[in-house]
Enzyme design. Structure first.
Site, PDB file in Angstrom:
ATOM      1  N   CYS A   1     -15.960  26.880  32.982  1.00  0.00           N
ATOM      2  CA  CYS A   1     -15.940  26.105  34.213  1.00  0.00           C
ATOM      3  C   CYS A   1     -14.851  25.057  34.016  1.00  0.00           C
ATOM      4  CB  CYS A   1     -17.295  25.449  34.482  1.00  0.00           C
ATOM      5  SG  CYS A   1     -17.245  24.328  35.900  1.00  0.00           S
TER       6      CYS A   1
ATOM      7  N   CYS B   1     -15.785  21.493  35.876  1.00  0.00           N
ATOM      8  CA  CYS B   1     -16.883  20.636  35.388  1.00  0.00           C
ATOM      9  C   CYS B   1     -17.574  21.349  34.225  1.00  0.00           C
ATOM     10  CB  CYS B   1     -17.826  20.208  36.502  1.00  0.00           C
ATOM     11  SG  CYS B   1     -18.373  21.468  37.664  1.00  0.00           S
ATOM     12  N   SER B   2     -18.794  21.832  34.420  1.00  0.00           N
ATOM     13  CA  SER B   2     -19.502  22.431  33.283  1.00  0.00           C
ATOM     14  C   SER B   2     -20.557  23.431  33.751  1.00  0.00           C
ATOM     15  CB  SER B   2     -20.163  21.326  32.450  1.00  0.00           C
ATOM     16  OG  SER B   2     -21.012  20.548  33.279  1.00  0.00           O
ATOM     17  N   CYS B   3     -20.296  24.146  34.837  1.00  0.00           N
ATOM     18  CA  CYS B   3     -21.267  25.097  35.395  1.00  0.00           C
ATOM     19  C   CYS B   3     -21.621  26.164  34.358  1.00  0.00           C
ATOM     20  CB  CYS B   3     -20.699  25.738  36.654  1.00  0.00           C
ATOM     21  SG  CYS B   3     -20.361  24.537  37.957  1.00  0.00           S
TER      22      CYS B   3
END
Lengths: 225, 221, 225, 221
Positions: free
Chosen positions: D126, D129-131
């Site tokens: 991702c 962000c940090s999905c």
């Protein structure tokens, strides 16, 4: 996206912290020393301006973001000194120089400063590459910015102006190509142009229909449009 | 040739190739973290190795503190306002004209002068680093080198100008010059109304550093 | 260029600091508290996931770069709490809450945690916008990334994939449009696709001719190519 | 509807518009700078205002420390290796299949399973962000959320894989999935050779978290 220094058009920065017109040239003594040290060390002839710009750009992104301006210069200089073998990592760690350098004869002397600053270092060079564009010609920049000689190398096409159509405003003659010079691959001189782009060609929400941004771009960054 | 643009073009093994460091293995991390101590350490090392003459550093600093600054640019602009032939020559070939005035030098080797008019406002930035016409304007102010100016000037010059107290007429176009090469731009601001009787040296006082970057107007208070 | 979070393809980052497969889920106690606090505060219903992502993206670039992961979460949360009026700046400054909140009845209770985590928050929504593309169709992304509703607003087209030609790989149905939802302008649901791009379409020096990058992109980010 | 995706869409004056802060006027600067104290301050404020139940925080933490982690994903993968009909259903509609196993939930509302083969290696990142698929893999590891992985995985996946000890055959293509929406991707790694006689629960032990992100191989040691 090239590197963290390529921030033109970025959102997220707040208001500009202005200096007074009569603020001192150097806000801190160490700023002045840092500038002078960088110029004097450059005089040793172990790197050129493109190499030194690239050294600052190659700072870890966290450092590039958190360092003040002259801290970036100092960190870049430390990197250059080690990369060129002028100073060793051990010398940096001990904050102590071990013996006279073989390049000591290149030391910039106080009496030569004025002459050196006044003589400068022009970047125009002869080139066999014919000038391809004239004022008012339409050109398109590379769709993907980035150095074509060295992956991740130095380049001067900002990401915000990649893949954009503009028009030639001025022909600057033939100049050293930073993409080559920054990596000691030769001057690679080629035609350089001032190219004007409508703001609407660069930004999702331009401020004004008449506004333009002009960039100095080398011929190899451009194709006819 | 002091900048060594020619002398260092021979490739050397392993040098000049980018090698990305993670945060802690960059050479700078070996130095003290306090910036003043960091500079001092570098100066000490280079002096001990015979590579730096501290007196030369003093000389460089004095030059940019007292000799090379925006007064040079202001003299060029004031003369362009009062001498039509000079103005024409400046706009035609600024490098030649400023060289004749003794304002050639480092970071001003390739000069272009751009003139502000009622129809067009010029403004200068360097989004990639901090390029600036040193021989005419001296060392750039902090704001010129700030991330905020570098990021915003190209995308929203009108909002930036508003922060500097400037609102342009609605039909004035803006041209932002992003200094991506070794060409340096000097903005020739508009001559303020009501200054027709002023002498060249009186005019010089009206010409601020910011007005020659395009982030100010001449005579702005 | 959107904001500092949009870092895909950036050069300058070093090697990846790997965690062991059996490293603890939370390296520090405060990491665990930060995650749980963020989830529980989200449960108050004063913002959605797009608003909270945008709050982190809007951190000053220097902070975004220097903060560790959960520090970004905490800073984003502080911003959200103040923006929504749930907490005042004075309360933050004093580290002390003044009286019971009007939203206290929305407090997430311990006994409801399992149910809430299990029920999730799906992002698919009905939409009147017809699905325009099918698998294998060629599409081109917006030339300039950026929110078209709000200048500098949230968007999910990374800069590295702007102006690129790809092919539709999957149709995901119709999903909430983050560009709208992040700014409380409604769901704006529209068709969402997985779009595959050749690495050579995105990078100046791709690693391998067969490699691809796939992104999930909304229909309004795309045009036929 | 706990995430409130529907409940907060009414525009309110001055809210939801981006307003860029300079470094020192962001609300976070009002809090203690030490991160642990900062979290504590926020928890204290919200608890005093009746907005947070500290016991609910404990419950969330325990859930992700002990109940929801990569073991869930490994069970799905092991079954896909051993049950052709399950594999087919998983690749057809992963959300439906994992929901039936009780692995639906926050950050896993829209699942897609992608299968690694000799010809194609899938890898998930991702960049924005940090999905990450929480119900199947738990909370993402630090490296997945690092700037270095986010920046590099899309541009140079082979160099990244080499850091993780993986060299793919020259004719294997890589497909990097950048999780830009609410769809979450589970990589089904290749079943290692020589595991034909293993039971499903023996196979689970071979399936690492990293292998289900595509940054590892099953059975890799």
């Amino acid at each position: 996206m090239t590197r963290v220094h390529d921030m033109g058009g970025r959102f997220g920065d707040g208001v500009i912290a202005q200096d007074a017109q009569d603020a001192p040239v150097f806000h801190e003594d160490w700023h002045a020393r840092a500038l002078a040290l960088t110029l004097a060390a450059g005089g040793l002839g172990q790197w050129n301006i493109d190499i030194s710009r690239h050294a600052r750009e190659c700072l870890p992104p966290i450092d590039y973001a958190r360092f003040s301006y002259y801290e970036k210069w100092m960190a870049g200089l430390a990197g250059l000194l080690v990369d060129t073998g002028v100073v060793t990592r051990a010398e940096l760690a001990e904050a102590r120089g071990q013996g006279e350098s073989t390049w000591a004869d290149k030391r910039l002397k106080a009496e030569n400063v004025a002459g050196v600053l006044a003589s400068g270092g022009p970047a125009d060079r002869p080139s066999d590459i014919p000038v391809a564009f004239k004022p008012a010609d339409q050109v398109r920049t590379r769709k993907i910015t980035g150095n074509r000689l060295v992956d991740g190398g130095h380049t001067r096409l900002p990401a915000y102006a990649a893949g954009a159509v503009g028009r030639i405003l001025r022909v600057h003659g033939t100049h050293i190509l930073p993409d080559s010079s920054a990596h000691r691959l030769g001057d690679g001189a080629e035609p350089l142009y001032a190219v004007a782009f409508a703001a609407s060609e660069l930004w999702a929400n331009p401020e004004h229909p008449k506004d333009e941004v002009v960039l100095d771009l080398w011929q190899s960054y451009l194709e006819p449009a | 040739m002091w900048l060594g643009l020619d002398s260092v073009t021979a490739p050397r093994h392993g040098r000049g190739m980018p090698h990305d460091h993670s945060d802690h293995d960059h050479p700078h991390a070996l130095l003290p973290s306090d910036p003043a101590l960091r500079v001092k350490a570098l100066e000490t090392i280079l002096t001990q190795k015979g590579l730096i003459d501290p007196a030369a550093l003093d000389e460089i600093i004095e030059t940019y503190e007292t000799k090379i600054g925006p007064r040079n640019g202001a003299e060029v602009v004031a003369r362009a306002w009062t001498d039509p032939a000079f103005r024409e020559a400046l706009l035609e070939d600024a490098t030649k004209v400023v060289s004749e005035l003794g304002f050639y030098g480092r970071q001003g080797e390739h000069m272009v002068a751009v003139e502000n008019t009622k129809d067009l406002h010029n403004m200068v930035v360097c989004t990639l680093c901090s390029c600036y016409p040193w021989p005419l304007l001296g060392i750039p102010p902090g704001w010129y080198k700030s991330d905020a100016y570098r990021a915003r000037a190209v995308r929203e010059p009108r909002k930036v100008l508003a922060e500097f107290g400037i609102t342009l007429p609605e039909d004035t176009a803006i041209r932002v010059w992003d200094s991506t090469a070794e060409v340096r731009y000097l903005v020739v601001p508009m001559r303020p109304a009501g200054t027709e009787k002023m002498t060249q040296s009186e005019l010089v006082e009206l010409i601020s550093r910011d007005s020659m970057i395009g982030a100010g107007l001449a005579g702005q208070t």
